[in-house]
Motif scaffolding. Structure first.
Motif, PDB file in Angstrom:
ATOM      1  N   VAL A   1       2.177  -8.431 -21.999  1.00  0.00           N
ATOM      2  CA  VAL A   1       2.065  -7.929 -20.626  1.00  0.00           C
ATOM      3  C   VAL A   1       3.160  -8.600 -19.789  1.00  0.00           C
ATOM      4  O   VAL A   1       3.312  -9.822 -19.840  1.00  0.00           O
ATOM      5  CB  VAL A   1       0.683  -8.296 -20.036  1.00  0.00           C
ATOM      6  N   ILE A   2       3.916  -7.805 -19.061  1.00  0.00           N
ATOM      7  CA  ILE A   2       4.947  -8.364 -18.184  1.00  0.00           C
ATOM      8  C   ILE A   2       4.565  -8.047 -16.747  1.00  0.00           C
ATOM      9  O   ILE A   2       4.256  -6.895 -16.429  1.00  0.00           O
ATOM     10  CB  ILE A   2       6.317  -7.708 -18.446  1.00  0.00           C
ATOM     11  N   PHE A   3       4.561  -9.069 -15.891  1.00  0.00           N
ATOM     12  CA  PHE A   3       4.389  -8.717 -14.478  1.00  0.00           C
ATOM     13  C   PHE A   3       5.683  -8.972 -13.717  1.00  0.00           C
ATOM     14  O   PHE A   3       6.274 -10.041 -13.790  1.00  0.00           O
ATOM     15  CB  PHE A   3       3.178  -9.388 -13.820  1.00  0.00           C
TER      16      PHE A   3
ATOM     17  N   ILE B   1      -2.064  -7.669 -12.194  1.00  0.00           N
ATOM     18  CA  ILE B   1      -2.104  -8.550 -13.367  1.00  0.00           C
ATOM     19  C   ILE B   1      -3.424  -8.410 -14.143  1.00  0.00           C
ATOM     20  O   ILE B   1      -3.419  -8.303 -15.370  1.00  0.00           O
ATOM     21  CB  ILE B   1      -1.859 -10.027 -12.963  1.00  0.00           C
TER      22      ILE B   1
ATOM     23  N   ARG C   1      11.301 -11.795  -1.312  1.00  0.00           N
ATOM     24  CA  ARG C   1      11.781 -11.226  -0.059  1.00  0.00           C
ATOM     25  C   ARG C   1      13.115 -10.516  -0.284  1.00  0.00           C
ATOM     26  O   ARG C   1      13.320  -9.376   0.041  1.00  0.00           O
ATOM     27  CB  ARG C   1      11.920 -12.316   1.025  1.00  0.00           C
TER      28      ARG C   1
ATOM     29  N   GLU D   1       3.023  -8.283  -9.739  1.00  0.00           N
ATOM     30  CA  GLU D   1       2.073  -9.227  -9.157  1.00  0.00           C
ATOM     31  C   GLU D   1       1.615  -8.733  -7.786  1.00  0.00           C
ATOM     32  O   GLU D   1       2.362  -8.026  -7.140  1.00  0.00           O
ATOM     33  CB  GLU D   1       2.697 -10.625  -9.046  1.00  0.00           C
ATOM     34  N   SER D   2       0.417  -9.161  -7.319  1.00  0.00           N
ATOM     35  CA  SER D   2      -0.566  -9.943  -8.033  1.00  0.00           C
ATOM     36  C   SER D   2      -1.713  -9.073  -8.538  1.00  0.00           C
ATOM     37  O   SER D   2      -2.263  -9.336  -9.605  1.00  0.00           O
ATOM     38  CB  SER D   2      -1.187 -10.985  -7.087  1.00  0.00           C
ATOM     39  N   SER D   3      -2.037  -8.019  -7.788  1.00  0.00           N
ATOM     40  CA  SER D   3      -3.273  -7.295  -8.102  1.00  0.00           C
ATOM     41  C   SER D   3      -3.197  -6.498  -9.390  1.00  0.00           C
ATOM     42  O   SER D   3      -4.222  -6.125  -9.949  1.00  0.00           O
ATOM     43  CB  SER D   3      -3.640  -6.366  -6.953  1.00  0.00           C
TER      44      SER D   3
ATOM     45  N   SER E   1      11.223  -7.766  -9.590  1.00  0.00           N
ATOM     46  CA  SER E   1      12.179  -7.976 -10.674  1.00  0.00           C
ATOM     47  C   SER E   1      11.498  -8.374 -11.975  1.00  0.00           C
ATOM     48  O   SER E   1      10.404  -8.941 -11.978  1.00  0.00           O
ATOM     49  CB  SER E   1      13.180  -9.068 -10.283  1.00  0.00           C
ATOM     50  N   VAL E   2      12.178  -8.041 -13.070  1.00  0.00           N
ATOM     51  CA  VAL E   2      11.749  -8.432 -14.412  1.00  0.00           C
ATOM     52  C   VAL E   2      12.951  -9.025 -15.136  1.00  0.00           C
ATOM     53  O   VAL E   2      14.051  -8.473 -15.082  1.00  0.00           O
ATOM     54  CB  VAL E   2      11.219  -7.208 -15.200  1.00  0.00           C
ATOM     55  N   ASP E   3      12.742 -10.135 -15.787  1.00  0.00           N
ATOM     56  CA  ASP E   3      13.799 -10.768 -16.569  1.00  0.00           C
ATOM     57  C   ASP E   3      14.240  -9.827 -17.696  1.00  0.00           C
ATOM     58  O   ASP E   3      13.409  -9.282 -18.419  1.00  0.00           O
ATOM     59  CB  ASP E   3      13.261 -12.084 -17.151  1.00  0.00           C
TER      60      ASP E   3
ATOM     61  N   ARG F   1       7.964  -9.761 -10.610  1.00  0.00           N
ATOM     62  CA  ARG F   1       7.758 -10.705  -9.521  1.00  0.00           C
ATOM     63  C   ARG F   1       8.301 -10.121  -8.226  1.00  0.00           C
ATOM     64  O   ARG F   1       9.293  -9.426  -8.216  1.00  0.00           O
ATOM     65  CB  ARG F   1       8.447 -12.035  -9.848  1.00  0.00           C
TER      66      ARG F   1
END
Lengths: 193, 193
Positions: free
Chosen positions: B76-78, B62, B83, B58-60, B108-110, B80
């Motif tokens: 598609v996975i973005f 996506i 901080r 994210e964000s640009s 991070s990605v789940d 996140r």
């Protein structure tokens, strides 16, 4: 939108605190074909509203807004989130409280991208307490532009965002309207009709 | 991609410090039709790469990732941005330094969304110093999945990200490759050939 309601029933998860988790197809992993259908539906619902720009906020709003803009052939603007802004001369800004993260964020749009003769369609993934949509409405007001309507992919109609948008006299469309998440069960408004 | 290069020449702005500003059509206001053409081009370039998922941050990232996933009909996975993360058990994470904002962010990605038999296509809007793409490469490595390639909308080939991706042995495609921003002038690699 039956396709979306079916998908929420199949792949959504209800968590304590009235949280509906749809991160496997809507806002972390995205199903692009479903998102394209969502864009087509918003474009159909607001076809006669004179939309000149689609307005959303990063990050989860970008995908449905982009697909809507693609169908309407109008530019898509996503407001940026910041912890707080020092230089705001060139920006329209609003403060948005996140209930999930319990922090205030400023959201902003560069003034170059909205002019008084625009008519913006506000799109977001979720409408719950309505903080993000309210922030976008404030930005539209600051920019002195008309709002063509508000489109959200999923609303929790039992929280206060739904009424807030209606009280503002705006045309609201929710593609899936959740009436209740009691007993970890998703009940849609359409189930009750 | 000539359509994109023409648009950069027309609407892009060069700022001090080798900054190419394209926020009027790519990463704040988005031209959905251009973005759709970008997705088609990435899909064409990586058509035979066996892509099962598109991965971005994210964000640009996506918008171009979504349009590519739409063409390839894959999720598609973005990733996140945060901080810093305290609970990371269920996440693949990497630390990314932002030269623009001069802060470290975790991305991070789940873990539910990437499995070892996936082949991910990494997509982002910009490749400059390569921090974001490197973070996505680290996440792919942690998930033990193959990388089908790296597609970026605009690269600044004179900064270190370009070589970093090639050194990793990956297939890199940049739809516009900027060779120089000297004298506030955009020079593409294609101008020099």
């Amino acid at each position: 939108m039956k396709l979306l309601e079916d998908r929420i029933r199949e792949d959504g998860t209800v968590l304590p605190g009235d949280v509906l988790k749809v991160d496997n197809f809507l806002n972390h992993q995205i199903d692009p074909d479903l998102m394209s259908a969502i864009g087509e539906e918003f474009a159909r619902l607001f076809a006669d509203a004179g939309v000149t720009k689609v307005l959303t906020v990063e990050s989860s709003g970008i995908a449905p807004a982009l697909m809507t803009g693609l169908q309407l052939h109008v530019p898509v603007i996503f407001a940026r989130k910041h912890r707080s802004l020092t230089l705001t001369d060139n920006l329209y800004t609003a403060t948005v409280y996140s209930y999930t993260k319990q922090v205030n964020n400023d959201i902003s749009v560069d003034k170059r991208f909205i002019s008084p003769d625009d008519k913006v369609l506000i799109i977001d993934d979720f409408l719950a307490n309505g903080q993000a949509v309210q922030g976008l409405m404030e930005i539209a007001k600051a920019a002195n532009v008309d709002i063509a309507g508000v489109g959200v992919v999923i609303e929790k109609s039992f929280q206060k965002g739904h009424q807030m948008v209606l009280d503002a006299g705006l045309h609201l469309e929710a593609l899936a309207s959740v009436a209740s998440l009691e007993n970890n069960q998703v009940t849609f408004m359409s189930d009750q009709q």
